[in-house]
Design a protein around this motif. Structure first.
Motif, short mmCIF file in Angstrom:
data_model
loop_
_atom_site.label_atom_id
_atom_site.label_comp_id
_atom_site.label_asym_id
_atom_site.label_seq_id
_atom_site.Cartn_x
_atom_site.Cartn_y
_atom_site.Cartn_z
N LEU A 70 0.83 -1.20 -0.11
CA LEU A 70 0.14 0.13 0.08
C LEU A 70 0.89 1.30 -0.07
CD1 LEU A 70 -3.12 0.69 2.09
CD2 LEU A 70 -1.36 2.40 2.27
N ARG A 74 -2.73 4.07 -4.15
CA ARG A 74 -2.76 2.86 -4.69
C ARG A 74 -2.31 1.61 -3.82
NH1 ARG A 74 1.91 2.36 -9.74
NH2 ARG A 74 3.71 2.42 -8.24
N VAL A 75 -2.72 0.43 -4.36
CA VAL A 75 -2.26 -0.69 -3.68
C VAL A 75 -2.04 -1.64 -4.80
CG1 VAL A 75 -3.29 -2.64 -2.61
CG2 VAL A 75 -4.07 -0.46 -1.83
N TRP A 180 -3.43 5.45 2.73
CA TRP A 180 -3.93 5.28 1.26
C TRP A 180 -4.13 6.63 0.81
CZ3 TRP A 180 -8.31 1.71 -0.46
CH2 TRP A 180 -8.28 1.26 -1.78
#
Length: 277
Positions: A70, A74-75, A180
């Motif tokens: 993470l 974005r992940v 995030w």
């Protein structure tokens, strides 16, 4: 019935088992225990296809998600499907810029309870409202999901599996939710520690304590001269039936007349009688 991105039907196969995959703890029912994880799950279940989410939950419980990373906005994750090469999944949301995070940190620092909770490693429920007030929703209302698999649906079961693994990761570390959006734990807490403590409100009823032996000579003396005392000012123009307005009316009638309407003139008469004293 699965189709690839070109619209061609392909035969689904059992996924290849993963040794040491990220398997969610919840083996049945809902995934996510803490309020912030459940909030995230509610969002994704409201915007994603129910059938694909169900297959994603099965993947998440079997440990098909190999890993994820993470970072702000974005992940990145790898999910093992039925093919030898794992699928690559990317999930994007909007990360707030420095100016917006400066506003968030100022707002958090101004509210002692929020600031103290975060510094203690907790996520106060009211933080969602704070972000909303600033026009910066903490939880996304849409998700940009991309997967290298041939399935055309969004999200596919691989992306869904990552979302559920992510939700349970939020259980363990609520600061991933903020990370995030652009601020990790260390950076956020460092900024909050660097802000001045909010001023405590003055308690109008607070009385400075003094030892009794320092007031023995005037303990029974009035605080001000008796000659300065004045007649108590009138109470003002509050209507005598104010209490009846403040309380919910009882469902009682007297000869088809609501009880409140019966009591209202009585209260007015009592108020007039008191004013004549």
């Amino acid at each position: 019935m699965p189709f690839d991105r070109s619209g061609q039907f392909y035969e689904a196969a059992r996924p290849i088992e993963v040794d040491g995959g990220l398997s969610v703890r919840s083996k049945r029912g809902k995934i996510g225990e803490q309020w912030w994880s459940r909030k995230f799950v509610d969002v994704l279940e409201g915007v994603c296809d129910a059938g694909r989410l169900a297959r994603g939950r099965a993947y998440a419980r079997k440990g098909q998600v190999m890993d994820f990373a993470l970072e702000p906005g974005r992940v990145l994750a790898r999910v093992q499907g039925s093919r030898p090469r794992p699928y690559e999944v990317t999930i994007r949301i909007t990360a707030f810029d420095d100016a917006r995070w400066a506003d968030v940190i100022d707002a958090l620092a101004a509210r002692a309870l929020y600031r103290a909770a975060l510094l203690a490693g907790e996520m106060p429920h009211e933080i969602v409202d704070l972000f909303t007030e600033l026009g910066l929703p903490l939880f996304p209302d849409r998700l940009d999901i991309d997967c290298s698999c041939p399935d055309w649906g969004v999200p596919c079961k691989h992306g869904s599996a990552v979302l559920y693994v992510l939700a349970e990761a939020f259980d363990d570390d609520p600061f991933l939710v903020l990370g995030w959006r652009g601020r990790g734990r260390d950076e956020l807490l460092g900024a909050l520690r660097g802000t001045p403590e909010p001023e405590e409100a003055v308690d109008p009823l607070a009385v400075e304590e003094e030892p009794l032996d320092a007031r023995l000579a005037d303990f029974y003396s009035p605080a001000i001269s008796l000659g300065r005392l004045r007649e108590r000012p009138p109470r003002g123009g509050l209507p005598p039936e104010l209490l009846l307005r403040a309380l919910d009316p009882p469902p009682i009638r007297v000869r088809h007349v609501p009880l409140v309407d019966v009591l209202r003139p009585v209260y007015r008469d009592l108020g007039a009688a008191e004013g004549e004293e």
